[in-house]
Design an enzyme around this catalytic site. Structure first.
Site, PDB file in Angstrom:
ATOM      1  N   ASP A  45       0.850  -1.191   0.000  1.00  0.00           N
ATOM      2  CA  ASP A  45       0.000   0.000   0.000  1.00  0.00           C
ATOM      3  C   ASP A  45       0.888   1.245   0.000  1.00  0.00           C
ATOM      4  O   ASP A  45       2.103   1.173   0.214  1.00  0.00           O
ATOM      5  CB  ASP A  45      -0.897  -0.025   1.242  1.00  0.00           C
ATOM      6  CG  ASP A  45      -2.112   0.883   1.114  1.00  0.00           C
ATOM      7  OD1 ASP A  45      -2.257   1.565   0.072  1.00  0.00           O
ATOM      8  OD2 ASP A  45      -2.913   0.924   2.059  1.00  0.00           O
TER       9      ASP A  45
ATOM     10  N   GLU B 127       2.593   4.764  -4.294  1.00  0.00           N
ATOM     11  CA  GLU B 127       2.620   5.634  -5.482  1.00  0.00           C
ATOM     12  C   GLU B 127       3.973   6.344  -5.663  1.00  0.00           C
ATOM     13  O   GLU B 127       4.307   6.609  -6.833  1.00  0.00           O
ATOM     14  CB  GLU B 127       1.491   6.673  -5.394  1.00  0.00           C
ATOM     15  CG  GLU B 127       0.095   6.087  -5.489  1.00  0.00           C
ATOM     16  CD  GLU B 127      -0.317   5.368  -4.219  1.00  0.00           C
ATOM     17  OE1 GLU B 127      -1.057   4.373  -4.319  1.00  0.00           O
ATOM     18  OE2 GLU B 127       0.115   5.793  -3.140  1.00  0.00           O
TER      19      GLU B 127
ATOM     20  N   ASP C 111      -8.798   3.684  -2.389  1.00  0.00           N
ATOM     21  CA  ASP C 111      -9.685   4.142  -1.318  1.00  0.00           C
ATOM     22  C   ASP C 111     -10.972   4.719  -1.887  1.00  0.00           C
ATOM     23  O   ASP C 111     -11.145   5.940  -2.001  1.00  0.00           O
ATOM     24  CB  ASP C 111      -8.961   5.184  -0.458  1.00  0.00           C
ATOM     25  CG  ASP C 111      -7.758   4.593   0.258  1.00  0.00           C
ATOM     26  OD1 ASP C 111      -7.645   3.360   0.319  1.00  0.00           O
ATOM     27  OD2 ASP C 111      -6.926   5.376   0.739  1.00  0.00           O
TER      28      ASP C 111
END
Length: 793
Positions: A403, A406, A487
């Site tokens: 997670d 990015e 999300d």
């Protein structure tokens, strides 16, 4: 940096070099590599020098392709033509624009804007302009929000946690977690092409947003380098695109089960209670995910000793109940020079963390506050990171969830929710031999972390199939990881958005994908959660997940009615595991997505081009989820020429093309394509609760009285299938002129499944016999049954 603006002028010279044709336009050059009859690579070098291949690029170098016959024809004063058996590529002598045509009928497939030259601008950015025919439709671009077709939008490929722009990302969001610079252009009945922009810098596709009828393709830097992939059908485009960027290795079968997650389940007693509740309530489930609060102060590769005093025992006890544990890992490593934190100490000692251009260590804030970030572009860092998973695996952890990769970084401690920042564009990264800057590798950060993790899991457990889940990635991420769409929110709009998101991901090569069932942010409600589990039970990746401070969202949290609905659809998912696993195997060979937009198979039908709210699972099953509150009916389109359609629940044939389907609270409209045989198993609480000792063949004849289906099998966990230890059973039904029905099974392969019973059901139910037509014991996998359709059984 300012560079000289450059466009192509007049063609001066054409050279053929093996499978490549070089066009010289003064100082600039165009190279066209003919990789197959239907696959071309186009590269523009405005300074005359082509850039070397990067190790993170497509799976094959141009030289790896077998030679294909082509001709170069120079007798036209306007263009030079390259001809293969299937394509013609015309290169304009003035300014180097391209036209791609079908060789059989000279039908135009793709065209650069006439009288325009591809361009390198003064800021070093690159541009190419394509004509958008009025009857052409555009798909792909990865996980994009909004509806299925993408005309009239502008998409930036730059991996981003969109929290700064939209707390709840929605239909208008541009940059997302995945950056996949690929699109498919399709015209009904005529087919189309795919284009993969092989550039990892920030890229932009303007799909007729600024100028209707004009597709503008831009890159911040690098090379104007793209692949043209001719179908003409969507399946062929996806097959060739995934041959370029890679395909998904067959996952462990348990990963196809239902996953339960929350930010966060802790302490250990809460995990045990969760597992016991699923089993006591007879709700099938396979995997429990541990979010960031299992770690000691959010330090990756650690356990909180108070909350989880004995992780190995916990994992073993859960395994005895049929549960697998997946733990989250974030790339941010706590800056912790004084506490004997092994991960930081090793990374600092070996200079594994990203530094700025001036040599200073780059810092940012993530969950552990002040953090540093591994340089995953370096091969030695990837090897180190992969090996750090040894302790988790030894404790019994079965999968990893990457997670915040990015990477998501804040300017202030996360408790204060500062603005997101990024690693500086000029930060140097990578091995010395192919040194790059972050501007070129930003989109690869999560992708290369996933590669490091996947390769590490393979080294540490060589005969075990890894399971890896990621939020961020680049084109080809399917080679290493499953994906979820990040999300989302507990909104009806996000349930509707899930279908085109997953469908476009599948067209973009990423098939093992899903959404947070019920929505991550916000409370939602019982009806929304019920409708979401009805659809989510058929997603390739099926996980319920929710945020901190949201109400409980386990299947029983909404009351008895919703719990009953959840049980119904989770049981159905487990019954469909043989069918799903067979689709996964097909995906690993061909790239064919599991969840498919209607246009994938019915691209001859213009009515399917914009259908975003119904999807196919494989080629046999049509899903029409309800995505509006209070709705008990919804419109469904059943394309003609598909062999007919059947209602899955009743088995009755459907004659209508345009259907107003009855869909009460507990009902997901499902339709089976005529000519299909669904291979279903028994209800199970988890995938290895029992062998496939009872197989149901659900048979839906087409108008000719025929049907077919497949079942792929192996041991479900090891790499033995890569060594040929698998089997495939093909089932066919034919109807003879005298009315006799012949059902044949043929098994090929060395893997030996456990002995099992086989239930054979025709739909609709056969006269005088009910739905159960026959039951037999199947040991060998090769048999034939001949039946008189009027004979009761």
């Amino acid at each position: 940096m300012t560079v000289e603006s450059r466009v192509l002028g007049q063609l001066e010279r054409v050279d053929r070099n093996g499978q490549q044709v070089i066009f010289e336009f003064g100082p600039s050059r165009l190279a066209v590599a003919i990789l197959s009859d239907q696959l071309l690579r186009v590269r523009y070098a405005f300074d005359g020098q082509f850039k070397p291949r990067r190790s993170w690029a497509v799976t094959q170098d141009d030289s790896d392709y077998p030679a294909v016959h082509f001709e170069v024809v120079e007798d036209n004063p306007v263009f030079v033509e390259i001809r293969t058996a299937r394509l013609k590529l015309r290169v304009r002598r003035d300014k180097g624009g391209l036209e791609l045509l079908d060789a059989a009928d000279d039908r135009l497939i793709m065209q650069d804007l006439p009288a325009y030259s591809p361009e390198r601008r003064p800021d070093g950015s690159l541009q190419s302009l394509k004509v958008m025919p009025d009857d052409e439709f555009y798909y792909g671009f990865g996980e994009r929000t909004s509806l299925l077709e993408k005309r009239g939008r502008r998409y930036t490929c730059w991996t981003t946690d969109p929290v700064d722009t939209d707390l709840d990302h929605g239909p208008g969001t541009d940059m997302m977690y995945q950056a996949i610079p690929f699109y498919m252009a399709l015209r009904p009945r005529l087919g189309g092409y795919g284009l993969f922009f092989n550039n990892t810098y920030k890229t932009v596709f303007d799909v007729g947003y600024k100028q209707p009828g004009l597709l503008e393709m831009e890159a911040a830097s690098g090379e104007l380098d793209y692949y043209l992939i001719y179908g003409p059908d969507p399946a062929a485009i996806v097959r060739r695109y995934t041959a370029l960027t890679g395909r998904t290795p067959l996952p462990p079968r348990w990963a196809l089960g239902y996953h339960q997650s929350r930010w966060s389940y802790f302490p250990e007693g809460r995990i045990r209670e969760l597992a016991e509740s699923f089993r006591a309530r007879r709700l099938p489930a396979e995997v429990i995910h541990l979010d960031i609060d299992y770690m000691q102060g959010y330090r990756v590769f650690t356990w909180d000793a108070e909350r989880f005093p004995d992780p190995a025992r916990l994992c073993a006890d859960l395994a005895a109940q049929g549960f697998k544990v997946v733990t989250i890992i974030d790339p941010g490593v706590k800056y912790d020079p004084h506490n004997n934190y092994r991960v930081f100490d090793e990374g600092e000692k070996n200079d594994y963390f990203v530094r700025k251009a001036d040599g200073e260590l780059f810092h940012g804030y993530v969950w552990p506050d002040d953090s540093v970030f591994p340089d995953f572009v370096r091969s030695d860092v990837r090897e180190w990171w992969g090996d750090l998973h040894r302790g988790l695996l030894e404790a019994g952890v079965r999968g990893i969830w990457n997670d915040m990769n990015e990477p998501a970084i804040a300017s202030t401690p996360f408790g204060e929710w500062g603005l997101h920042i990024q690693i500086p564009d000029d930060a140097p990264q990578g091995d010395e031999a192919e040194r790059a800057t972050h501007a070129e590798t930003h989109n690869l950060y999560g992708y290369l972390e996933d590669r490091a993790t996947y390769e590490g899991l393979r080294r540490l457990q060589p005969d075990t199939r890894p399971f890896l889940l990621t939020r961020a990635g680049y084109a080809g991420i399917q080679r290493y990881s499953a994906v979820w769409t990040g999300d989302n929110s507990a909104l009806w709009e996000h349930l509707e958005m899930a279908m085109p998101q997953l469908a476009n991901l599948g067209l973009s090569g990423v098939s093992f994908a899903g959404t947070d069932i019920g929505g991550f942010w916000g409370a939602g409600g019982a009806e929304l959660w019920a409708r979401w589990i009805e659809f989510g039970a058929f997603s390739a990746f099926s996980r319920g997940h929710s945020a901190l401070d949201t109400p409980p969202k386990e299947p029983w949290a909404w009351g008895e009615t919703v719990e009953r609905i959840a049980r119904k659809y989770l049981e159905l998912r487990y019954r469909f595991l043989p069918f799903l696993y067979t689709l996964f195997e097909e995906n690993s060979r061909t790239g064919a997505p599991l969840l498919r937009p209607m246009l994938y198979q019915f691209w001859h039908d213009p009515a399917t081009m914009l259908l975003h709210d119904q999807v196919m699972l494989g080629q046999a099953l049509l899903l029409a989820p309800v995505y509006r509150p209070g709705a008990e009916r919804r419109y469904v389109y059943l394309p003609q020429g598909a062999g007919g359609w059947y209602d899955f629940w009743s088995g009755e044939p459907i004659e209508e093309t345009h259907l107003l389907a009855h869909a009460p609270f507990d009902h997901l409209p499902l339709y089976v394509r005529g000519g299909s045989i669904l291979t279903l198993g028994p209800v199970m609480q988890y995938s290895d609760e029992r062998p496939l000792d009872l197989l149901s063949l659900e048979i839906y004849l087409d108008e000719r009285g025929q049907a077919e289906g497949e079942l792929y099998e192996d041991d479900g966990t090891s790499q033995a299938y890569q060594r040929g230890e698998s089997c495939r059973t093909t089932y066919t039904v034919t109807t003879e002129p005298d009315g006799m029905i012949r059902l044949t099974a043929r098994r090929a392969g060395v893997f030996q499944p456990a002995p099992r019973g086989v239930e054979i059901r025709f739909h609709p139910p056969r006269p005088r016999s009910g739905p159960l037509l026959h039951r037999l014991e199947d040991d060998a996998g090769n048999w034939q049954i001949t039946l008189d359709s009027a004979t009761p059984l």
